[in-house]
Write a protein that holds these residues in place. Structure first.
Motif, PDB file in Angstrom:
ATOM      1  N   ALA A 216      -9.566  -3.289 -12.880  1.00  0.00           N
ATOM      2  CA  ALA A 216      -8.977  -1.998 -13.243  1.00  0.00           C
ATOM      3  C   ALA A 216      -8.390  -2.038 -14.649  1.00  0.00           C
ATOM      4  O   ALA A 216      -7.938  -3.080 -15.117  1.00  0.00           O
ATOM      5  CB  ALA A 216      -7.870  -1.642 -12.243  1.00  0.00           C
ATOM      6  N   ASP A 217      -8.385  -0.893 -15.315  1.00  0.00           N
ATOM      7  CA  ASP A 217      -7.676  -0.767 -16.585  1.00  0.00           C
ATOM      8  C   ASP A 217      -6.190  -0.548 -16.318  1.00  0.00           C
ATOM      9  O   ASP A 217      -5.339  -1.046 -17.041  1.00  0.00           O
ATOM     10  CB  ASP A 217      -8.222   0.405 -17.401  1.00  0.00           C
ATOM     11  CG  ASP A 217      -9.637   0.154 -17.878  1.00  0.00           C
ATOM     12  OD1 ASP A 217      -9.935  -0.981 -18.297  1.00  0.00           O
ATOM     13  OD2 ASP A 217     -10.452   1.094 -17.818  1.00  0.00           O
ATOM     14  N   ILE A 218      -5.905   0.248 -15.296  1.00  0.00           N
ATOM     15  CA  ILE A 218      -4.538   0.599 -14.898  1.00  0.00           C
ATOM     16  C   ILE A 218      -4.498   0.589 -13.380  1.00  0.00           C
ATOM     17  O   ILE A 218      -5.456   1.019 -12.729  1.00  0.00           O
ATOM     18  CB  ILE A 218      -4.162   2.015 -15.391  1.00  0.00           C
ATOM     19  CG1 ILE A 218      -4.194   2.091 -16.917  1.00  0.00           C
ATOM     20  CG2 ILE A 218      -2.795   2.445 -14.852  1.00  0.00           C
ATOM     21  CD1 ILE A 218      -4.064   3.503 -17.460  1.00  0.00           C
ATOM     22  N   VAL A 219      -3.388   0.142 -12.819  1.00  0.00           N
ATOM     23  CA  VAL A 219      -3.191   0.242 -11.374  1.00  0.00           C
ATOM     24  C   VAL A 219      -2.157   1.335 -11.132  1.00  0.00           C
ATOM     25  O   VAL A 219      -1.113   1.376 -11.793  1.00  0.00           O
ATOM     26  CB  VAL A 219      -2.753  -1.103 -10.764  1.00  0.00           C
ATOM     27  CG1 VAL A 219      -2.416  -0.945  -9.287  1.00  0.00           C
ATOM     28  CG2 VAL A 219      -3.869  -2.131 -10.946  1.00  0.00           C
ATOM     29  N   VAL A 220      -2.474   2.218 -10.211  1.00  0.00           N
ATOM     30  CA  VAL A 220      -1.626   3.363  -9.908  1.00  0.00           C
ATOM     31  C   VAL A 220      -0.990   3.159  -8.540  1.00  0.00           C
ATOM     32  O   VAL A 220      -1.689   2.860  -7.568  1.00  0.00           O
ATOM     33  CB  VAL A 220      -2.464   4.667  -9.933  1.00  0.00           C
ATOM     34  CG1 VAL A 220      -1.635   5.862  -9.524  1.00  0.00           C
ATOM     35  CG2 VAL A 220      -3.075   4.874 -11.310  1.00  0.00           C
ATOM     36  N   CYS A 221       0.330   3.324  -8.479  1.00  0.00           N
ATOM     37  CA  CYS A 221       1.082   3.233  -7.218  1.00  0.00           C
ATOM     38  C   CYS A 221       1.866   4.531  -7.073  1.00  0.00           C
ATOM     39  O   CYS A 221       2.811   4.755  -7.826  1.00  0.00           O
ATOM     40  CB  CYS A 221       2.032   2.044  -7.243  1.00  0.00           C
ATOM     41  SG  CYS A 221       1.233   0.450  -7.482  1.00  0.00           S
ATOM     42  N   THR A 222       1.461   5.374  -6.121  1.00  0.00           N
ATOM     43  CA  THR A 222       2.034   6.720  -6.063  1.00  0.00           C
ATOM     44  C   THR A 222       2.669   7.095  -4.727  1.00  0.00           C
ATOM     45  O   THR A 222       2.473   8.206  -4.233  1.00  0.00           O
ATOM     46  CB  THR A 222       0.956   7.759  -6.410  1.00  0.00           C
ATOM     47  OG1 THR A 222      -0.175   7.560  -5.555  1.00  0.00           O
ATOM     48  CG2 THR A 222       0.543   7.667  -7.853  1.00  0.00           C
ATOM     49  N   PRO A 223       3.471   6.218  -4.130  1.00  0.00           N
ATOM     50  CA  PRO A 223       4.134   6.647  -2.896  1.00  0.00           C
ATOM     51  C   PRO A 223       5.127   7.769  -3.198  1.00  0.00           C
ATOM     52  O   PRO A 223       5.653   7.859  -4.312  1.00  0.00           O
ATOM     53  CB  PRO A 223       4.849   5.389  -2.413  1.00  0.00           C
ATOM     54  CG  PRO A 223       5.113   4.613  -3.656  1.00  0.00           C
ATOM     55  CD  PRO A 223       3.914   4.882  -4.546  1.00  0.00           C
ATOM     56  N   SER A 224       5.377   8.609  -2.211  1.00  0.00           N
ATOM     57  CA  SER A 224       6.327   9.709  -2.413  1.00  0.00           C
ATOM     58  C   SER A 224       7.692   9.390  -1.834  1.00  0.00           C
ATOM     59  O   SER A 224       8.618  10.176  -1.952  1.00  0.00           O
ATOM     60  CB  SER A 224       5.779  10.998  -1.793  1.00  0.00           C
ATOM     61  OG  SER A 224       5.571  10.810  -0.408  1.00  0.00           O
ATOM     62  N   HIS A 225       7.814   8.235  -1.192  1.00  0.00           N
ATOM     63  CA  HIS A 225       9.078   7.850  -0.570  1.00  0.00           C
ATOM     64  C   HIS A 225       9.267   6.345  -0.707  1.00  0.00           C
ATOM     65  O   HIS A 225       8.434   5.658  -1.300  1.00  0.00           O
ATOM     66  CB  HIS A 225       9.096   8.260   0.906  1.00  0.00           C
ATOM     67  CG  HIS A 225       7.880   7.802   1.652  1.00  0.00           C
ATOM     68  ND1 HIS A 225       7.717   6.504   2.083  1.00  0.00           N
ATOM     69  CD2 HIS A 225       6.737   8.449   1.988  1.00  0.00           C
ATOM     70  CE1 HIS A 225       6.540   6.388   2.684  1.00  0.00           C
ATOM     71  NE2 HIS A 225       5.918   7.543   2.637  1.00  0.00           N
ATOM     72  N   GLU A 226      10.339   5.852  -0.194  1.00  0.00           N
ATOM     73  CA  GLU A 226      10.667   4.418  -0.262  1.00  0.00           C
ATOM     74  C   GLU A 226       9.448   3.576   0.098  1.00  0.00           C
ATOM     75  O   GLU A 226       8.836   3.762   1.144  1.00  0.00           O
ATOM     76  CB  GLU A 226      11.802   4.120   0.714  1.00  0.00           C
ATOM     77  CG  GLU A 226      12.370   2.736   0.623  1.00  0.00           C
ATOM     78  CD  GLU A 226      13.256   2.526  -0.587  1.00  0.00           C
ATOM     79  OE1 GLU A 226      13.363   1.376  -1.030  1.00  0.00           O
ATOM     80  OE2 GLU A 226      13.818   3.505  -1.092  1.00  0.00           O
ATOM     81  N   ALA A 227       9.103   2.665  -0.792  1.00  0.00           N
ATOM     82  CA  ALA A 227       7.955   1.787  -0.555  1.00  0.00           C
ATOM     83  C   ALA A 227       8.189   0.478  -1.287  1.00  0.00           C
ATOM     84  O   ALA A 227       8.826   0.460  -2.349  1.00  0.00           O
ATOM     85  CB  ALA A 227       6.669   2.442  -1.050  1.00  0.00           C
ATOM     86  N   PRO A 228       7.689  -0.623  -0.752  1.00  0.00           N
ATOM     87  CA  PRO A 228       7.855  -1.896  -1.452  1.00  0.00           C
ATOM     88  C   PRO A 228       7.038  -1.911  -2.741  1.00  0.00           C
ATOM     89  O   PRO A 228       6.046  -1.201  -2.873  1.00  0.00           O
ATOM     90  CB  PRO A 228       7.335  -2.925  -0.451  1.00  0.00           C
ATOM     91  CG  PRO A 228       6.409  -2.168   0.436  1.00  0.00           C
ATOM     92  CD  PRO A 228       6.947  -0.765   0.492  1.00  0.00           C
ATOM     93  N   GLY A 229       7.461  -2.734  -3.677  1.00  0.00           N
ATOM     94  CA  GLY A 229       6.768  -2.829  -4.954  1.00  0.00           C
ATOM     95  C   GLY A 229       5.707  -3.902  -4.986  1.00  0.00           C
ATOM     96  O   GLY A 229       5.259  -4.307  -6.062  1.00  0.00           O
ATOM     97  N   THR A 230       5.262  -4.364  -3.829  1.00  0.00           N
ATOM     98  CA  THR A 230       4.321  -5.482  -3.753  1.00  0.00           C
ATOM     99  C   THR A 230       3.019  -5.207  -4.496  1.00  0.00           C
ATOM    100  O   THR A 230       2.533  -6.060  -5.242  1.00  0.00           O
ATOM    101  CB  THR A 230       4.020  -5.826  -2.279  1.00  0.00           C
ATOM    102  OG1 THR A 230       5.253  -5.965  -1.585  1.00  0.00           O
ATOM    103  CG2 THR A 230       3.225  -7.101  -2.167  1.00  0.00           C
TER     104      THR A 230
END
Length: 176
Positions: free
Chosen positions: A73-87
């Motif tokens: 990937a060029d960029i990794v996207v992490c888009t949870p809308s609520h509390e989520a681990p940063g793993t």
């Protein structure tokens, strides 16, 4: 939050989105999309937005194969809308990939705005598309964020560092 990333895709005409997920299948380390209503919903959304040819949904690979996927990937996207681990963000950063993430849960502590990636408000595909586009249009910044991300993952999130902090916490608790 995968739907937010898909909703950003019409504003990113030269971008492909790879989603790796699914539900645990019961086998250790294995994930499955069999009978997965969420995968069907995401595919339907991609078709509705006319981006299905650029959205690819795969089963989550075994942990040993995850670095290969992240490095592609060029960029990794992490888009949870609520509390989520940063793993997921830490895994991406360890692979030298900048992260664009929603500013929820642990993610603002993991992703350093303007250094290892970008933070956007939750459930905001316009802001997400803008952050992704901004990084993709600046290859030097993109590479710099990736290098900084790898350094931060190694320095801040290594098992040695985590162990040291846990020992300090226990020592402090015992002293009190």
């Amino acid at each position: 939050g995968f739907d937010v990333a898909i909703r950003a895709m019409p504003a990113l005409p030269d971008v492909e989105l790879v989603i790796a997920g699914g539900r645990p299948s019961g086998n250790e380390g294995a994930w499955s999309f069999a009978d997965d209503d969420e995968a069907a919903r995401l595919n339907d959304l991609a078709r509705q937005l006319s981006v299905a040819d650029r959205v690819h949904i795969f089963e989550k690979p075994p942990r040993t194969e995850l670095p290969k996927l992240l490095r592609s990937a060029d960029i990794v996207v992490c888009t949870p809308s609520h509390e989520a681990p940063g793993t997921a963000a830490i895994d991406a950063m360890a692979c030298g990939r900048p992260v664009v993430a929603t500013a929820v849960g642990e993610l603002p502590e993991v992703v350093i705005e303007g250094t290892t990636g970008a933070l956007v408000p939750p459930r905001n595909p316009v802001a997400l598309a803008g952050a992704i586009r901004s990084l993709l249009e600046d290859p030097i910044r993109l590479e710099g964020f990736g290098l900084a991300a790898a350094d931060r993952a190694i320095i801040r999130h290594s098992w040695g560092r985590i162990t040291e902090e846990m020992v300090r916490t226990y020592e402090h608790a015992v002293a009190e």
